[in-house]
Design an enzyme around this catalytic site. Structure first.
Site, short mmCIF file in Angstrom:
data_model
loop_
_atom_site.label_atom_id
_atom_site.label_comp_id
_atom_site.label_asym_id
_atom_site.label_seq_id
_atom_site.Cartn_x
_atom_site.Cartn_y
_atom_site.Cartn_z
N GLU A 22 44.78 25.43 39.02
CA GLU A 22 46.10 25.02 38.53
C GLU A 22 46.63 23.84 39.32
O GLU A 22 47.19 22.90 38.76
CB GLU A 22 47.08 26.20 38.60
CG GLU A 22 48.40 25.91 37.93
CD GLU A 22 49.27 27.16 37.78
OE1 GLU A 22 50.49 27.00 37.60
OE2 GLU A 22 48.74 28.29 37.83
N ARG B 25 45.30 34.74 39.43
CA ARG B 25 45.48 35.62 38.28
C ARG B 25 46.48 36.76 38.56
O ARG B 25 46.25 37.62 39.40
CB ARG B 25 44.12 36.20 37.91
CG ARG B 25 44.04 36.89 36.58
CD ARG B 25 42.61 37.29 36.30
NE ARG B 25 42.42 37.78 34.94
CZ ARG B 25 41.24 38.12 34.43
NH1 ARG B 25 40.15 38.03 35.17
NH2 ARG B 25 41.15 38.55 33.19
N PHE C 185 49.59 36.01 39.65
CA PHE C 185 50.64 35.14 40.19
C PHE C 185 51.75 35.90 40.91
O PHE C 185 52.92 35.73 40.64
CB PHE C 185 51.22 34.31 39.04
CG PHE C 185 51.86 33.01 39.46
CD1 PHE C 185 51.08 31.91 39.75
CD2 PHE C 185 53.23 32.88 39.55
CE1 PHE C 185 51.67 30.70 40.12
CE2 PHE C 185 53.83 31.68 39.92
CZ PHE C 185 53.05 30.59 40.20
N GLU D 241 46.08 38.11 32.33
CA GLU D 241 46.41 38.63 33.65
C GLU D 241 46.64 40.14 33.72
O GLU D 241 46.23 40.78 34.70
CB GLU D 241 47.64 37.90 34.20
CG GLU D 241 47.40 36.44 34.49
CD GLU D 241 48.69 35.70 34.81
OE1 GLU D 241 48.79 35.15 35.92
OE2 GLU D 241 49.59 35.68 33.95
N ARG E 237 57.72 36.32 41.30
CA ARG E 237 57.08 37.23 40.34
C ARG E 237 56.73 38.55 41.02
O ARG E 237 56.75 39.60 40.36
CB ARG E 237 55.86 36.58 39.71
CG ARG E 237 55.30 37.38 38.53
CD ARG E 237 54.23 36.62 37.78
NE ARG E 237 54.74 35.69 36.80
CZ ARG E 237 54.86 35.95 35.50
NH1 ARG E 237 54.51 37.13 35.02
NH2 ARG E 237 55.33 35.05 34.67
#
Length: 758
Positions: free
Chosen positions: A233, A343, A345, A712, A311
């Site tokens: 990413e 994966r 996050f 995910e 998250r």
């Protein structure tokens, strides 16, 4: 209709035969140069002397670049411009790039990089969570706190209380294809960048910034990656920028790829966490009040650590209602490689935290772990700790279905009987659910574009902003296009992601690839379809809305039929545009990250897993014997690809929590930097019996064909393997196991000692 069919991956044959082209497989242009970084051998220090003369004199070397040679921005950060491409006077982690070697071959560049004589005056390095707390070394200036209700009062007045703390390690992405980039100079100073990246637009932006040119001068193309998992990413920025700068200086194509050891040393990992907690519960194990502290080791630069930590806080509830809760998050700055997207996050760390807490509650209260979880499950209409209403919550019904299919009651009795009869081998059996929010928490990223062409022979060429990393995104979106236009799947051509065709794309991340790009492609196809319908309605003398598309043909309301190819040719001859762009933005989401309030997710994906393991109490060795999974993919776009994602996600999650151990020494050097020392799960580590089924219920939200994201969420089902190991350890004595993650053989032995009497 193509949607819903278990079609194979669009490049499956190419993968198997070796014909699939990755960046390193592209024909190397004439006069291509190759790059390698010279790296810091110190975790923290000041560069006092740098003699690169032997590097410049090495065979094949064309140029050696340091920070002062860069024409414009010396930055490859995805966030706050705190991550220089090349160190400027100081180094902040072992493995930080200091200079670039540009040579005639990959091997020559790597050999030359080792000839540098660089003197670094060491400074005290902050390496661990404890050292970061002691030094108050952190991002955002202090901890972030979110709360609902009065958690401290609820804990104080609860019938039972407990406290605990545990560690979870990070994780190396270990994509099969390493980081790679190839930059080819074009006329007028433009650059064509081939990059193994999940985020072509970010590569475009960072290269343009480094060269001081508008983004329109940089074209980034990505046909496929050999795995990404979040590690592509932002981590590909350095290679693409380095190659672009070298190409700008030399006027020659430039290529760079990391060898595996360099890849593991330089690039970021999953964030490792320490979680401490204090809970107040009732007699049934229902949580009345909870205080959780999440300490995340973020590394030397900010990267994506803030949204990752956010998250983790968002998923500190998982599938459970927390009436009074306080979550405190510390984003700690350390002199280690900058932790990055992986994966899930941050979601997996938050979910593992609450699952450990419920496991502890069940053990302390001598309650069945599944019943404790049932007592705490959300119900539709309740709200999360950040204020989002729970709708379409399938976990309770999925749990009932899974336990019945997996014969849980009989197997639980069988495991207990086995453990009573076997002093050396012990079995464990454990269940875990997942409720995972789907959307980027940075709201403006929830958008996607697409470009669709229909040619006069009826064939379709499709492009969108998503990237293919083996997950099958391209095939799913092609199925969407084929279904919208009523043509067979082989009529749709899937093309490489290209910033010159679809601009301003978001990363293929947050499990959003099919949701966003599928809807954008659908919008483009419907535009073309409406134009074709209007054209045919004029010829047939009927209402355009009465024309349907299926089986490769258009069907009128009065029995008229024409093949899609003939209709396309007719529309072309009538000067009807057969090309359209499509755009989609996720509706109904809003999020205030500072307050920790809003609706950050369009919906939740659900899953449940039951895992059985066995451990050897003399060695700590263990095996996953059986896993049963029921996963919620909505109305699946492609059941075969979704089941593959679920299987792979589970194994990767189990690997994170069992065999994959990252070890840094006291000098900040990563010691597990190759397959010889870092152990990902192999084929033999998969469950001996592996049953995976889809929960066949359409998404209650208006997603593409009512499907749900599946990238995910399944990773967190691997938590059931860790809980099963903890269950097996608990069978060795009467104490609480206090198992940390990863549950390596050594950690399992230590946990066994903790539970044994005396």
């Amino acid at each position: 209709m193509s949607v819903g069919r278990p079609l194979p991956h669009d490049a499956a044959r190419l993968h198997v035969t070796g014909e699939a082209r990755y960046v390193d497989d592209l024909p190397t242009p004439a006069n291509c140069l190759h790059l390698a970084f010279g790296l810091s051998d110190t975790a923290r220090g000041v560069i006092t002397h740098a003699d690169l003369s032997r590097v410049r004199q090495s065979p094949g070397v064309v140029e050696v670049l340091t920070a002062i040679d860069l024409p414009h921005a010396n930055d490859v950060s995805p966030s706050v411009h705190d991550e220089p491409l090349l160190a400027k006077g100081e180094v902040f982690y072992h493995g930080q790039p200091i200079f670039i070697v540009v040579a005639t071959s990959h091997l020559a560049a790597r050999k030359a990089a080792r000839n540098a004589k660089i003197t670094i005056d060491p400074r005290p390095a902050v390496l661990t969570i404890d050292e970061a707390i002691s030094a108050d070394s952190r991002f955002e200036g202090g901890p972030v706190n979110w709360s609902r209700g009065e958690a401290a009062d609820a804990i104080q007045s609860a019938p039972h209380t407990l406290t605990g703390s545990f560690e979870m390690g990070g994780q190396e992405h270990f994509y099969l294809e390493g980081q790679a980039a190839l930059v080819i100079p074009q006329e007028a100073g433009d650059m064509l960048v081939h990059s193994s990246t999940q985020h072509p637009t970010e590569i475009q932006h960072k290269v343009a910034e480094a060269l001081g040119v508008p983004m329109h001068g940089i074209r980034v193309e990505t046909r496929r990656m050999g795995g990404g998992f979040g590690g592509k990413e932002s981590q590909g920025n350095a290679l693409a920028v380095a190659c672009a700068v070298a190409a700008w200086r030399t006027g020659r194509p430039c290529k760079m790829r990391y060898d595996r050891d360099d890849d593991m040393v330089i690039t970021g990992k999953r964030h490792d966490f320490r979680i401490t907690y204090r809970a107040g519960v009732d007699d049934e194990g229902r949580i009345l009040g909870l205080e959780v502290t999440q300490l995340a080791r973020c590394g030397w630069s900010q990267d994506l650590s803030l949204p990752v930590a956010d998250r983790a806080m968002l998923h500190a509830d998982n599938a459970y209602h927390l009436p009074a809760v306080r979550i405190e998050s510390h984003r700690l700055k350390t002199n280690t490689t900058s932790a990055t997207a992986f994966r899930g996050f941050g979601g997996p760390q938050g979910v593992l935290g609450i699952e450990r807490i419920l496991d502890h509650i069940a053990a302390t209260r001598a309650l069945d772990p599944i019943q404790v979880r049932r007592a705490n499950f959300y119900r539709d209409g309740q709200t999360t700790h950040y204020g989002q209403t729970i709708e379409g919550f399938h976990v309770p019904a999925m749990t009932d279905a899974l336990l019945e299919r997996a014969d849980y009651t009989a197997r639980r009795a069988g495991v207990d009987a086995f453990n009573a009869d076997n002093p050396i081998l012990k079995k464990g059996l454990a269940y875990s659910p997942v409720k995972f929010g789907i959307s980027f928490t940075l709201t403006h990223l929830n958008q996607a574009g697409a470009l669709v062409h229909v040619y006069a022979d009826g064939s379709v060429r499709m492009n969108h902003g998503g990237t293919e990393m083996g997950q099958g995104l391209f095939q799913k979106v092609a199925q969407v296009a084929a279904s919208c236009l009523g043509v067979p799947i082989d009529a749709v051509k899937i093309t490489a992601t290209d910033t010159a065709k679809v601009p301003n794309t978001s990363a293929t991340a947050a499990s959003s690839g099919s949701d966003l790009n599928g809807m954008a492609v659908q919008a483009a196809c419907l535009t073309i379809r409406n134009r074709m319908s209007e054209h045919m309605a004029g010829l047939w003398g009927c209402d355009a809305e009465g024309i349907s598309y299926e089986d490769g043909a258009l069907h009128g309301p009065d029995g008229q039929t024409i093949s899609f190819a003939r209709a396309a040719a007719s529309a072309y001859e009538a000067r009807v545009s057969l090309s359209a762009t499509g755009f989609y933005k996720t509706p109904g989401i809003n999020w205030d990250r500072m307050k920790g309030q809003g609706r950050p997710f369009l919906y939740f994906a659900h899953g449940v897993a039951l895992t059985e393991v066995v451990i050897d109490t003399l060695t700590g060795e263990n095996r996953i014997l059986r896993t049963d999974i029921l996963h919620d993919a909505g109305s699946s776009l492609n059941p075969a690809l979704d089941i593959g994602q679920i299987e792979g996600g589970y194994v990767q999650g189990a690997g994170w929590l069992t065999t994959e151990e990252l070890v840094w020494d006291g000098k900040g050097r990563l010691r597990t930097h190759a397959p010889s020392t870092y152990k990902i799960p192999a084929c033999s580590d998969r469950p001996r019996i592996f049953n995976v089924d889809l929960w066949d219920q359409p998404n209650h939200e208006d997603t593409v064909f009512r499907s749900k994201a599946v990238g995910e969420p399944p990773l967190m089902l691997g938590i059931s393997a860790w809980l099963a190991l903890a269950d097996a350890v608990s069978a060795c004595g009467d104490g609480y196991h206090d198992l940390n993650a990863p549950a390596t053989a050594e950690e399992i032995l230590n946990a066994i000692e903790r539970v044994r009497p005396g």
